[in-house]
Scaffold this active site. Structure first.
Site, PDB file in Angstrom:
ATOM      1  N   HIS A  96      -8.275  25.241  13.529  1.00  0.00           N
ATOM      2  CA  HIS A  96      -8.670  26.139  14.617  1.00  0.00           C
ATOM      3  C   HIS A  96      -7.712  25.995  15.794  1.00  0.00           C
ATOM      4  O   HIS A  96      -6.912  25.051  15.855  1.00  0.00           O
ATOM      5  CB  HIS A  96     -10.105  25.864  15.079  1.00  0.00           C
ATOM      6  CG  HIS A  96     -10.382  24.438  15.446  1.00  0.00           C
ATOM      7  ND1 HIS A  96      -9.942  23.865  16.617  1.00  0.00           N
ATOM      8  CD2 HIS A  96     -11.031  23.457  14.779  1.00  0.00           C
ATOM      9  CE1 HIS A  96     -10.333  22.609  16.659  1.00  0.00           C
ATOM     10  NE2 HIS A  96     -10.983  22.325  15.556  1.00  0.00           N
TER      11      HIS A  96
HETATM   12  P1  TYD Z   1     -14.941  20.997  14.960  1.00  0.00           P
HETATM   13  O1  TYD Z   1     -14.417  21.091  16.332  1.00  0.00           O
HETATM   14  O2  TYD Z   1     -14.742  22.170  14.039  1.00  0.00           O
HETATM   15  O3  TYD Z   1     -14.352  19.685  14.246  1.00  0.00           O
HETATM   16  P2  TYD Z   1     -12.884  19.368  13.676  1.00  0.00           P
HETATM   17  O4  TYD Z   1     -11.887  20.115  14.515  1.00  0.00           O
HETATM   18  O5  TYD Z   1     -12.758  17.894  13.802  1.00  0.00           O
HETATM   19  O6  TYD Z   1     -12.847  19.754  12.240  1.00  0.00           O
HETATM   20  O7  TYD Z   1     -16.492  20.638  15.049  1.00  0.00           O
HETATM   21  C1  TYD Z   1     -17.265  20.315  13.904  1.00  0.00           C
HETATM   22  C2  TYD Z   1     -18.718  20.676  14.198  1.00  0.00           C
HETATM   23  O8  TYD Z   1     -19.224  19.902  15.287  1.00  0.00           O
HETATM   24  C3  TYD Z   1     -18.901  22.140  14.568  1.00  0.00           C
HETATM   25  O9  TYD Z   1     -20.103  22.588  13.962  1.00  0.00           O
HETATM   26  C4  TYD Z   1     -19.072  22.126  16.058  1.00  0.00           C
HETATM   27  C5  TYD Z   1     -19.675  20.756  16.337  1.00  0.00           C
HETATM   28  N1  TYD Z   1     -19.261  20.193  17.641  1.00  0.00           N
HETATM   29  C6  TYD Z   1     -20.177  20.058  18.666  1.00  0.00           C
HETATM   30  O10 TYD Z   1     -21.359  20.443  18.532  1.00  0.00           O
HETATM   31  N2  TYD Z   1     -19.779  19.503  19.854  1.00  0.00           N
HETATM   32  C7  TYD Z   1     -18.509  19.073  20.051  1.00  0.00           C
HETATM   33  O11 TYD Z   1     -18.163  18.564  21.158  1.00  0.00           O
HETATM   34  C8  TYD Z   1     -17.544  19.237  18.976  1.00  0.00           C
HETATM   35  C9  TYD Z   1     -16.109  18.809  19.143  1.00  0.00           C
HETATM   36  C10 TYD Z   1     -17.966  19.801  17.786  1.00  0.00           C
END
Ligand code: TYD
Length: 147
Positions: free
Chosen positions: A58
């Site tokens: 992302h």
């Molecule tokens: P994501 O940012 O997609 O993780 P990564 O980049 O490590 O793969 O987040 C994973 C999940 O966690 C997504 O459902 C959103 C949730 N999330 C929160 O609820 N709060 C947060 O501060 C973060 C970073 C993620």
């Protein structure tokens, strides 16, 4: 949001966090100061990561962040719509700064790896671009504007 910043992979850089090595252990500090490119609003950490996992995938409209391997190591690939760079994070005092408008993917996690993230904003799903086609389209518009 319909616009993403004209950032490039060259804006991503390793920041050495303040650290204090001693014979009895090393302490690393991240605090709001001129040493960091933004004020920290949130920290989170990722652990129990299967070694074959790929995370990220992302970009953000506004968030700036610093990623650190506080335990183990992993690779981060950054992409600006044109160019790609890969960084290996393996030292707890090395942080990778990623500005907004950069697609990031994390992989090759070592066993027991812990990823600490310092973020410039509170969590906001609306700040994410999670679709690669949408991201490349947004970046193309940005590049076209700056021609
Ligand atoms: P994501 O940012 O997609 O993780 P990564 O980049 O490590 O793969 O987040 C994973 C999940 O966690 C997504 O459902 C959103 C949730 N999330 C929160 O609820 N709060 C947060 O501060 C973060 C970073 C993620």
């Amino acid at each position: 949001m319909t616009e993403t910043p004209a950032t490039t992979v060259d804006d991503c850089r390793i920041i050495n966090l303040e650290h204090h090595p001693h014979s009895y252990g090393t302490l690393t500090v991240a605090q709001n100061s001129n040493a960091l490119p933004f004020a920290i609003k949130r920290i989170y950490y990722i652990y129990d990561i299967p070694t074959n996992s790929t995370r990220g995938g992302h970009s953000h409209f506004t968030e700036q962040c610093i990623l650190t391997a506080v335990g183990g190591c992993f690779d981060v690939s950054v992409f600006d719509g044109k160019n790609k760079k890969t960084f290996t994070l393996k030292r707890p005092f090395e942080g990778l700064y990623i500005p907004p408008g950069i697609w990031r993917t994390m992989e090759n996690f070592s066993s027991g790896c812990i990823v600490l993230v310092l973020s410039s904003i509170k969590f906001d799903e609306k700040d994410y671009v999670r679709d690669m086609d949408h991201f490349t389209e947004l970046k193309q518009n940005t590049f076209d504007k700056h021609l």
